[in-house]
Design a protein around this motif. Structure first.
Motif, PDB file in Angstrom:
ATOM      1  N   TRP A  57      27.772   0.407   8.247  1.00 36.05           N
ATOM      2  CA  TRP A  57      27.985   1.261   9.411  1.00 36.05           C
ATOM      3  C   TRP A  57      29.458   1.612   9.593  1.00 36.05           C
ATOM      4  O   TRP A  57      30.347   0.900   9.101  1.00 36.05           O
ATOM      5  N   PRO A  58      29.743   2.693  10.282  1.00 34.94           N
ATOM      6  CA  PRO A  58      31.146   3.070  10.502  1.00 34.94           C
ATOM      7  C   PRO A  58      31.923   1.942  11.174  1.00 34.94           C
ATOM      8  O   PRO A  58      31.376   1.183  11.989  1.00 34.94           O
ATOM      9  N   ALA A  59      33.191   1.827  10.839  1.00 35.25           N
ATOM     10  CA  ALA A  59      34.032   0.753  11.371  1.00 35.25           C
ATOM     11  C   ALA A  59      34.159   0.866  12.887  1.00 35.25           C
ATOM     12  O   ALA A  59      34.188   1.963  13.449  1.00 35.25           O
ATOM     13  N   ALA A  60      34.242  -0.287  13.542  1.00 33.94           N
ATOM     14  CA  ALA A  60      34.530  -0.305  14.972  1.00 33.94           C
ATOM     15  C   ALA A  60      35.972   0.155  15.191  1.00 33.94           C
ATOM     16  O   ALA A  60      36.841  -0.083  14.349  1.00 33.94           O
ATOM     17  N   GLU A  61      36.205   0.816  16.305  1.00 31.92           N
ATOM     18  CA  GLU A  61      37.557   1.269  16.661  1.00 31.92           C
ATOM     19  C   GLU A  61      37.909   0.726  18.036  1.00 31.92           C
ATOM     20  O   GLU A  61      37.219   1.000  19.012  1.00 31.92           O
ATOM     21  N   ASP A  62      38.966  -0.063  18.081  1.00 32.23           N
ATOM     22  CA  ASP A  62      39.410  -0.678  19.335  1.00 32.23           C
ATOM     23  C   ASP A  62      38.281  -1.463  19.993  1.00 32.23           C
ATOM     24  O   ASP A  62      38.097  -1.436  21.215  1.00 32.23           O
ATOM     25  N   GLY A  63      37.498  -2.148  19.147  1.00 31.88           N
ATOM     26  CA  GLY A  63      36.423  -2.979  19.674  1.00 31.88           C
ATOM     27  C   GLY A  63      35.201  -2.218  20.128  1.00 31.88           C
ATOM     28  O   GLY A  63      34.283  -2.804  20.733  1.00 31.88           O
ATOM     29  N   GLU A  64      35.140  -0.923  19.852  1.00 28.20           N
ATOM     30  CA  GLU A  64      34.013  -0.086  20.262  1.00 28.20           C
ATOM     31  C   GLU A  64      33.359   0.540  19.033  1.00 28.20           C
ATOM     32  O   GLU A  64      33.970   0.665  17.984  1.00 28.20           O
ATOM     33  N   GLY A  65      32.099   0.960  19.212  1.00 27.18           N
ATOM     34  CA  GLY A  65      31.391   1.618  18.127  1.00 27.18           C
ATOM     35  C   GLY A  65      30.026   1.001  17.922  1.00 27.18           C
ATOM     36  O   GLY A  65      29.469   0.348  18.823  1.00 27.18           O
ATOM     37  N   ASP A  66      29.450   1.206  16.750  1.00 21.80           N
ATOM     38  CA  ASP A  66      28.154   0.621  16.407  1.00 21.80           C
ATOM     39  C   ASP A  66      28.238  -0.886  16.627  1.00 21.80           C
ATOM     40  O   ASP A  66      29.134  -1.557  16.110  1.00 21.80           O
ATOM     41  N   PHE A  67      27.310  -1.437  17.411  1.00 25.14           N
ATOM     42  CA  PHE A  67      27.447  -2.841  17.806  1.00 25.14           C
ATOM     43  C   PHE A  67      27.407  -3.787  16.610  1.00 25.14           C
ATOM     44  O   PHE A  67      27.947  -4.899  16.662  1.00 25.14           O
ATOM     45  N   ARG A  68      26.788  -3.348  15.503  1.00 26.98           N
ATOM     46  CA  ARG A  68      26.752  -4.206  14.315  1.00 26.98           C
ATOM     47  C   ARG A  68      28.130  -4.297  13.672  1.00 26.98           C
ATOM     48  O   ARG A  68      28.532  -5.359  13.169  1.00 26.98           O
ATOM     49  N   ALA A  69      28.870  -3.197  13.715  1.00 25.78           N
ATOM     50  CA  ALA A  69      30.254  -3.219  13.241  1.00 25.78           C
ATOM     51  C   ALA A  69      31.132  -4.034  14.186  1.00 25.78           C
ATOM     52  O   ALA A  69      32.033  -4.759  13.755  1.00 25.78           O
ATOM     53  N   VAL A  70      30.876  -3.922  15.489  1.00 24.45           N
ATOM     54  CA  VAL A  70      31.631  -4.703  16.473  1.00 24.45           C
ATOM     55  C   VAL A  70      31.351  -6.190  16.288  1.00 24.45           C
ATOM     56  O   VAL A  70      32.261  -7.033  16.358  1.00 24.45           O
ATOM     57  N   LEU A  71      30.098  -6.536  16.019  1.00 18.88           N
ATOM     58  CA  LEU A  71      29.736  -7.930  15.751  1.00 18.88           C
ATOM     59  C   LEU A  71      30.537  -8.483  14.582  1.00 18.88           C
ATOM     60  O   LEU A  71      31.099  -9.587  14.652  1.00 18.88           O
ATOM     61  N   ALA A  72      30.594  -7.732  13.494  1.00 21.71           N
ATOM     62  CA  ALA A  72      31.343  -8.175  12.316  1.00 21.71           C
ATOM     63  C   ALA A  72      32.823  -8.355  12.654  1.00 21.71           C
ATOM     64  O   ALA A  72      33.456  -9.341  12.229  1.00 21.71           O
ATOM     65  N   GLU A  73      33.388  -7.422  13.420  1.00 22.35           N
ATOM     66  CA  GLU A  73      34.803  -7.502  13.779  1.00 22.35           C
ATOM     67  C   GLU A  73      35.079  -8.721  14.653  1.00 22.35           C
ATOM     68  O   GLU A  73      36.058  -9.461  14.439  1.00 22.35           O
ATOM     69  N   ARG A  74      34.217  -8.952  15.628  1.00 21.83           N
ATOM     70  CA  ARG A  74      34.412 -10.118  16.505  1.00 21.83           C
ATOM     71  C   ARG A  74      34.282 -11.419  15.718  1.00 21.83           C
ATOM     72  O   ARG A  74      35.025 -12.379  15.958  1.00 21.83           O
ATOM     73  N   PHE A  75      33.332 -11.461  14.803  1.00 21.12           N
ATOM     74  CA  PHE A  75      33.175 -12.653  13.983  1.00 21.12           C
ATOM     75  C   PHE A  75      34.450 -12.930  13.193  1.00 21.12           C
ATOM     76  O   PHE A  75      34.952 -14.061  13.163  1.00 21.12           O
ATOM     77  N   ALA A  76      34.987 -11.884  12.555  1.00 23.84           N
ATOM     78  CA  ALA A  76      36.202 -12.048  11.750  1.00 23.84           C
ATOM     79  C   ALA A  76      37.359 -12.546  12.595  1.00 23.84           C
ATOM     80  O   ALA A  76      38.093 -13.475  12.208  1.00 23.84           O
ATOM     81  N   GLU A  77      37.543 -11.946  13.764  1.00 28.15           N
ATOM     82  CA  GLU A  77      38.667 -12.325  14.624  1.00 28.15           C
ATOM     83  C   GLU A  77      38.529 -13.759  15.115  1.00 28.15           C
ATOM     84  O   GLU A  77      39.499 -14.535  15.108  1.00 28.15           O
ATOM     85  N   GLN A  78      37.324 -14.139  15.541  1.00 25.90           N
ATOM     86  CA  GLN A  78      37.136 -15.470  16.113  1.00 25.90           C
ATOM     87  C   GLN A  78      37.200 -16.563  15.058  1.00 25.90           C
ATOM     88  O   GLN A  78      37.718 -17.657  15.323  1.00 25.90           O
ATOM     89  N   VAL A  79      36.691 -16.299  13.863  1.00 23.06           N
ATOM     90  CA  VAL A  79      36.774 -17.304  12.805  1.00 23.06           C
ATOM     91  C   VAL A  79      38.221 -17.558  12.421  1.00 23.06           C
ATOM     92  O   VAL A  79      38.654 -18.717  12.281  1.00 23.06           O
ATOM     93  N   GLU A  80      38.997 -16.501  12.250  1.00 22.26           N
ATOM     94  CA  GLU A  80      40.399 -16.696  11.893  1.00 22.26           C
ATOM     95  C   GLU A  80      41.144 -17.445  13.000  1.00 22.26           C
ATOM     96  O   GLU A  80      41.941 -18.351  12.725  1.00 22.26           O
ATOM     97  N   GLU A  81      40.856 -17.092  14.252  1.00 16.82           N
ATOM     98  CA  GLU A  81      41.539 -17.752  15.360  1.00 16.82           C
ATOM     99  C   GLU A  81      41.166 -19.228  15.442  1.00 16.82           C
ATOM    100  O   GLU A  81      42.040 -20.095  15.582  1.00 16.82           O
ATOM    101  N   ARG A  82      39.880 -19.524  15.330  1.00 16.79           N
ATOM    102  CA  ARG A  82      39.430 -20.910  15.524  1.00 16.79           C
ATOM    103  C   ARG A  82      39.757 -21.817  14.335  1.00 16.79           C
ATOM    104  O   ARG A  82      39.768 -23.040  14.483  1.00 16.79           O
ATOM    105  N   THR A  83      39.990 -21.220  13.172  1.00 11.81           N
ATOM    106  CA  THR A  83      40.374 -22.035  12.009  1.00 11.81           C
ATOM    107  C   THR A  83      41.875 -22.022  11.787  1.00 11.81           C
ATOM    108  O   THR A  83      42.359 -22.509  10.754  1.00 11.81           O
ATOM    109  N   ASP A  84      42.619 -21.450  12.735  1.00  9.19           N
ATOM    110  CA  ASP A  84      44.075 -21.341  12.600  1.00  9.19           C
ATOM    111  C   ASP A  84      44.467 -20.645  11.299  1.00  9.19           C
ATOM    112  O   ASP A  84      45.455 -21.002  10.654  1.00  9.19           O
ATOM    113  N   GLY A  85      43.672 -19.661  10.919  1.00  4.51           N
ATOM    114  CA  GLY A  85      43.988 -18.856   9.745  1.00  4.51           C
ATOM    115  C   GLY A  85      43.547 -19.440   8.421  1.00  4.51           C
ATOM    116  O   GLY A  85      43.796 -18.831   7.378  1.00  4.51           O
TER     117      GLY A  85
END
Length: 364
Positions: A57-85
């Motif tokens: 699906w098209p990439a999320a932009e500024d946290g908005e867009g197709d919710f499946r793309a937003v899900l992937a973006e949130r997952f990526a951000e939270q995993v990196e944050e919670r594992t300290d990179g």
């Protein structure tokens, strides 16, 4: 998985994310086909891991867009944050890494891809049991879809997935709609015009559609717009989210919406990770990946359900005639689906039991 590139410690997560997308675009522009190139490998000596996550699906932009793309973006951000990179998730939206979205399962099995937001039925040719996750008229609404996870059928689907190389992190269901290029909406099987050609995903859905008189043309959702525009298709069946993301309101005259609580097309397209990629994570990293997936579960359910109403209104605002299926309309599709159910039960090992388990899930 593969060894991560050296990262600039001064970069923010958003800057690194933008860099990944830029790199993806350059690879696509050069015509590089990344599947089958052996990109996945183990973690570095200091335990840092990069996971490649692909979706169609098209990439999320500024946290908005197709919710499946937003899900992937949130997952990526939270995993990196919670594992300290220590775990970085590279996002590759819009078929930019794997050109054919149906091949993402094969890429995961071959370890050239680690993760995907992936419709499991795409892999039904390899794992016939996966057709349960897009069985026509099996799931009629979001309440029933959400009940699968904690039902016996959900346990079986999770087990079958793990046995075949993928672990489900977040359960994602998408209701489907039916759009027509002609003036008459399609609510029931009797509404199908003679000689009408449609597009739908799912071998068992297609089996039912042929039985009620549709001609079929196979293509990814991203090609539906041009196919409607050129007259290759008379109608199309895909998720409500994809109807919006691909602007299909510009090409259809009628839209049979699932917002009223009935649809014969409900697709399971979870956030998954390859079991071999998962096994290469440390125990602590595995726990974090599982926790983030679980924490995003409510978002996935709520966003999918809200999308139905959003898209319903979006199509009305764009001058499309929007209709809904009544309970009796759904019952007609349920009756039309029975030959496809029967063939699944006969052809797939354990198919009859899976059907019984799926049919027993309450719709409220």
């Amino acid at each position: 998985m593969r060894n991560p590139p050296e990262r600039s410690r001064g970069m923010t997560r958003q800057q690194r994310f933008s860099r990944y997308l830029t790199g993806t675009g350059a690879l696509l522009a050069s015509g590089a086909l990344l599947s089958g190139c052996g990109l996945a490998s183990g973690p570095t000596d200091d335990g840092e891991v990069t996971l490649r996550l692909s979706h169609q699906w098209p990439a999320a932009e500024d946290g908005e867009g197709d919710f499946r793309a937003v899900l992937a973006e949130r997952f990526a951000e939270q995993v990196e944050e919670r594992t300290d990179g220590s775990v970085t998730v590279e996002l590759h939206p819009n078929n930019s890494l794997i050109e054919d979205p149906t091949e993402q399962y094969s890429a995961i099995r071959e370890q050239t891809l680690d993760m995907s937001v992936y419709p499991l039925d795409y892999a039904a040719g390899d794992v016939p049991e996966f057709s349960m996750t897009l069985m026509p008229a099996m799931v009629r609404n979001h309440a029933q879809a959400q009940n699968w996870k904690d039902s016996e059928i959900g346990d079986r689907i999770a087990e079958i997935s793990e046995e075949n190389g993928v672990r489900i992190l977040t359960w994602v269901w998408n209701a489907g709609a039916l759009g027509t290029a002609g003036d008459e909406p399609i609510r029931t099987p009797d509404d199908v015009p003679s000689g009408s050609v449609t597009r739908a995903a799912g071998p068992k859905v297609e089996e039912m559609l042929e039985d009620v008189g549709f001609g079929l043309s196979s293509m990814p959702s991203s090609d539906i717009y041009n196919a409607l525009q050129t007259g290759t298709l008379d109608s199309a069946i895909t998720s409500t989210s994809s109807f919006s993301s691909y602007r299909l309101y510009e090409q259809v005259e009628t839209f049979t919406s699932p917002a009223g609580g009935n649809t014969f097309w409900f697709m399971f397209e979870p956030l998954i990770i390859g079991t071999e990629s998962y096994d290469q994570l440390t125990e602590e990293q595995q726990e974090t990946v599982d926790e983030v997936g679980a924490d995003l579960q409510e978002f996935a359910y709520t966003a999918s359900e809200e999308d139905d109403q959003r898209v319903h209104e979006e199509f009305e605002e764009n001058g499309v005639e929007v209709v809904e299926m009544s309970d009796s309309d759904f019952d007609e599709w349920r009756e039309a689906s029975q030959p496809a159910w029967e063939s699944f039960g006969e052809e797939v090992e354990g198919g009859e039991e899976l059907l019984e388990l799926g049919e027993s899930v309450p719709a409220e």
